[in-house]
Design a protein around this motif. Sequence first.
Motif, PDB file in Angstrom:
ATOM      1  N   ALA A   1     -27.278  10.660 -37.205  1.00  0.00           N
ATOM      2  CA  ALA A   1     -27.554   9.519 -36.453  1.00  0.00           C
ATOM      3  C   ALA A   1     -28.827   9.519 -35.838  1.00  0.00           C
ATOM      4  CB  ALA A   1     -26.642   9.341 -35.547  1.00  0.00           C
ATOM      5  N   VAL A   2     -29.755   8.356 -35.881  1.00  0.00           N
ATOM      6  CA  VAL A   2     -30.972   8.403 -34.828  1.00  0.00           C
ATOM      7  C   VAL A   2     -31.035   6.696 -34.619  1.00  0.00           C
ATOM      8  CG1 VAL A   2     -32.314   7.846 -37.002  1.00  0.00           C
ATOM      9  CG2 VAL A   2     -33.473   8.987 -35.017  1.00  0.00           C
ATOM     10  N   GLY A   3     -31.371   6.495 -33.514  1.00  0.00           N
ATOM     11  CA  GLY A   3     -31.860   5.284 -32.793  1.00  0.00           C
ATOM     12  C   GLY A   3     -30.526   4.376 -32.911  1.00  0.00           C
ATOM     13  N   TYR A   4     -30.730   2.878 -33.166  1.00  0.00           N
ATOM     14  CA  TYR A   4     -29.672   1.981 -32.983  1.00  0.00           C
ATOM     15  C   TYR A   4     -30.291   0.555 -33.690  1.00  0.00           C
ATOM     16  CZ  TYR A   4     -33.040   1.979 -29.206  1.00  0.00           C
ATOM     17  OH  TYR A   4     -34.143   2.034 -28.478  1.00  0.00           O
ATOM     18  N   THR A   5     -29.519  -0.259 -33.800  1.00  0.00           N
ATOM     19  CA  THR A   5     -29.769  -1.720 -34.104  1.00  0.00           C
ATOM     20  C   THR A   5     -30.075  -2.547 -32.757  1.00  0.00           C
ATOM     21  OG1 THR A   5     -27.631  -2.618 -34.052  1.00  0.00           O
ATOM     22  CG2 THR A   5     -28.327  -1.348 -36.101  1.00  0.00           C
ATOM     23  N   PRO A   6     -30.901  -3.553 -32.988  1.00  0.00           N
ATOM     24  CA  PRO A   6     -30.973  -4.558 -31.953  1.00  0.00           C
ATOM     25  C   PRO A   6     -29.683  -5.147 -31.447  1.00  0.00           C
ATOM     26  CG  PRO A   6     -32.580  -5.068 -33.364  1.00  0.00           C
ATOM     27  CD  PRO A   6     -31.768  -3.917 -34.231  1.00  0.00           C
ATOM     28  N   LEU A   7     -28.573  -5.114 -32.076  1.00  0.00           N
ATOM     29  CA  LEU A   7     -27.234  -5.505 -31.769  1.00  0.00           C
ATOM     30  C   LEU A   7     -26.630  -4.497 -30.769  1.00  0.00           C
ATOM     31  CD1 LEU A   7     -25.229  -7.778 -31.318  1.00  0.00           C
ATOM     32  CD2 LEU A   7     -24.156  -6.827 -33.774  1.00  0.00           C
ATOM     33  N   GLU A   8     -26.705  -3.229 -31.303  1.00  0.00           N
ATOM     34  CA  GLU A   8     -26.131  -2.215 -30.223  1.00  0.00           C
ATOM     35  C   GLU A   8     -26.917  -1.962 -29.244  1.00  0.00           C
ATOM     36  OE1 GLU A   8     -24.815   0.697 -34.184  1.00  0.00           O
ATOM     37  OE2 GLU A   8     -26.780   0.766 -33.552  1.00  0.00           O
ATOM     38  N   PHE A   9     -28.219  -2.105 -29.066  1.00  0.00           N
ATOM     39  CA  PHE A   9     -28.826  -2.035 -27.748  1.00  0.00           C
ATOM     40  C   PHE A   9     -28.524  -3.226 -26.933  1.00  0.00           C
ATOM     41  CE2 PHE A   9     -32.630  -3.047 -25.207  1.00  0.00           C
ATOM     42  CZ  PHE A   9     -33.019  -1.995 -24.920  1.00  0.00           C
ATOM     43  N   ARG A  10     -28.453  -4.511 -27.441  1.00  0.00           N
ATOM     44  CA  ARG A  10     -27.590  -5.586 -26.725  1.00  0.00           C
ATOM     45  C   ARG A  10     -26.516  -5.182 -26.294  1.00  0.00           C
ATOM     46  NH1 ARG A  10     -24.704  -9.983 -26.117  1.00  0.00           N
ATOM     47  NH2 ARG A  10     -25.804 -11.826 -24.887  1.00  0.00           N
TER      48      ARG A  10
ATOM     49  N   THR B   1     -30.503   1.731 -20.372  1.00  0.00           N
ATOM     50  CA  THR B   1     -29.546   0.786 -21.660  1.00  0.00           C
ATOM     51  C   THR B   1     -30.364   1.547 -23.085  1.00  0.00           C
ATOM     52  OG1 THR B   1     -30.131  -1.079 -20.853  1.00  0.00           O
ATOM     53  CG2 THR B   1     -30.098  -1.145 -23.275  1.00  0.00           C
ATOM     54  N   GLU B   2     -31.515   2.176 -23.007  1.00  0.00           N
ATOM     55  CA  GLU B   2     -31.961   2.820 -24.517  1.00  0.00           C
ATOM     56  C   GLU B   2     -30.925   4.042 -24.960  1.00  0.00           C
ATOM     57  OE1 GLU B   2     -34.217   4.689 -27.573  1.00  0.00           O
ATOM     58  OE2 GLU B   2     -33.686   5.833 -25.473  1.00  0.00           O
ATOM     59  N   PRO B   3     -30.940   5.025 -23.884  1.00  0.00           N
ATOM     60  CA  PRO B   3     -30.122   6.291 -24.373  1.00  0.00           C
ATOM     61  C   PRO B   3     -28.687   5.894 -24.449  1.00  0.00           C
ATOM     62  CG  PRO B   3     -30.955   6.255 -21.894  1.00  0.00           C
ATOM     63  CD  PRO B   3     -31.568   5.137 -22.785  1.00  0.00           C
ATOM     64  N   MET B   4     -28.446   4.603 -23.870  1.00  0.00           N
ATOM     65  CA  MET B   4     -26.760   4.390 -23.964  1.00  0.00           C
ATOM     66  C   MET B   4     -26.814   3.862 -25.684  1.00  0.00           C
ATOM     67  SD  MET B   4     -24.865   5.323 -21.634  1.00  0.00           S
ATOM     68  CE  MET B   4     -25.807   6.665 -20.946  1.00  0.00           C
ATOM     69  N   ALA B   5     -27.872   3.054 -25.921  1.00  0.00           N
ATOM     70  CA  ALA B   5     -27.824   2.384 -27.406  1.00  0.00           C
ATOM     71  C   ALA B   5     -27.808   3.421 -28.368  1.00  0.00           C
ATOM     72  CB  ALA B   5     -29.148   1.734 -27.296  1.00  0.00           C
ATOM     73  N   VAL B   6     -28.432   4.740 -28.178  1.00  0.00           N
ATOM     74  CA  VAL B   6     -28.342   5.796 -28.955  1.00  0.00           C
ATOM     75  C   VAL B   6     -27.067   6.238 -28.972  1.00  0.00           C
ATOM     76  CG1 VAL B   6     -29.203   8.292 -29.148  1.00  0.00           C
ATOM     77  CG2 VAL B   6     -30.886   6.400 -28.510  1.00  0.00           C
ATOM     78  N   ALA B   7     -26.222   6.700 -27.901  1.00  0.00           N
ATOM     79  CA  ALA B   7     -25.090   6.939 -28.015  1.00  0.00           C
ATOM     80  C   ALA B   7     -24.013   5.770 -28.773  1.00  0.00           C
ATOM     81  CB  ALA B   7     -24.471   7.179 -26.699  1.00  0.00           C
ATOM     82  N   TRP B   8     -24.334   4.673 -28.473  1.00  0.00           N
ATOM     83  CA  TRP B   8     -23.485   3.625 -28.913  1.00  0.00           C
ATOM     84  C   TRP B   8     -23.586   3.772 -30.698  1.00  0.00           C
ATOM     85  CZ3 TRP B   8     -20.978   0.109 -25.528  1.00  0.00           C
ATOM     86  CH2 TRP B   8     -20.414  -0.866 -25.911  1.00  0.00           C
TER      87      TRP B   8
END
Length: 390
Positions: free
Chosen positions: A325-334, A146-153
């Motif tokens: 780009a770096v990281g993600y938002t909590p919504l993107e993580f979900r 989930t975490e690396p996919m959220a980075v890509a998202w």
Amino acid sequence: MRAASLARGQLSVVDLPTPRPGAGQLLVEVERCGICGSDLHCRLHADQLAETLELCGYPRYLRSEQSVVLGHEIYGRVVDHGPWSAGRIKPGTPVVSVPLVRRGRQVDGIGLSAHAPGGYAEYVVVQEALTLPVPNGLSPDLAVLTEPMAVAWHAVNRGEVTRKDVAIVLGCGPVGLAVVSVLKARGVATVIASDYSAGRRALAGKCGADIVVDPAVESPWEGALAGRGFMTTMPDEYNAGIDAVEGLARLPVPWWTAWSALEAVGATRPGRPVVFECVGVPGMIDGILASAPLHSRVIVVGVCMGPDTIRPALAVNKELDLRFAVGYTPLEFRKALHALADGTLGVSHLVTGRVGLAGVASAFAALADPEVHAKVLIDPSLGTDTILVG
């Protein structure tokens, strides 16, 4: 508890007290933890990264002389709640979590600071508000992605990519492969992937890349992008402007009136690819500025560890968009978690190995060879120091 700790570039298994969750936190028993490219960078470049992040206002990033438990791609089960927690996630629930913890107003990155030990351990403390139950019985080996996919998202969101766009991904390590996967999961029609490694190119194909390029044999710019209508030289654009005025001048209205009408509906907007730089070595950004078509949108996802040099005049004269780009938002993580759970994001082929805590050092060494592994997962329950393949 047992943990794999990093100090002065060396990884070793140590015994540490089991952490205790603070206010609004959870104690999680770790069942999987992914080894991220940033973990590999930390082993060799921790001080450089710390100095950079201090300029960004965060002085608590790990330093090479500190003993730090890495690991921010975490899957596990809730064991206990800290005081004043909401208690909405019951003990035994499988979870993933955005890897941040907060004490008062001080926020630390889990696995990236001596103040927030990470998931290379039997137990880890996470923030309850940032923790999500894993839905649909999603397997540990997929949920931990989930975490690396959220980075890509997030990177794809930064690119504002539409389904009709042509996207080109330069570098097919774990980050690049995740970007390819998310682009295809979100319906982007044409994704071009480029990497020198045959193994990584094969994985890019499994992730759904429509065209896979070996840049040692074929330029991704002159080959895969050729014939797609993108302007590649300044005279191309000048000629297009002259042709447009000459053509519109034949209409019974002033050419500027017709141009304004076309502009209002977006018909004059130049075509451009969206380029994802997922390598992170000096020279990559400048090489893209020199080679990309006019008006390209460039998203820098790879993290270059040292100073780099670019020629801004290239970007100015070609009117390139350069975004980072770096990281993600909590919504993107979900969203990434649920895309994995409903099968929209199929990435099981990215997991190429599993290892116990005793084998973390050997996994770091193996990951230096792009032909051997893509994503290696740590399973603290494994007693072996050998990487289990598949």
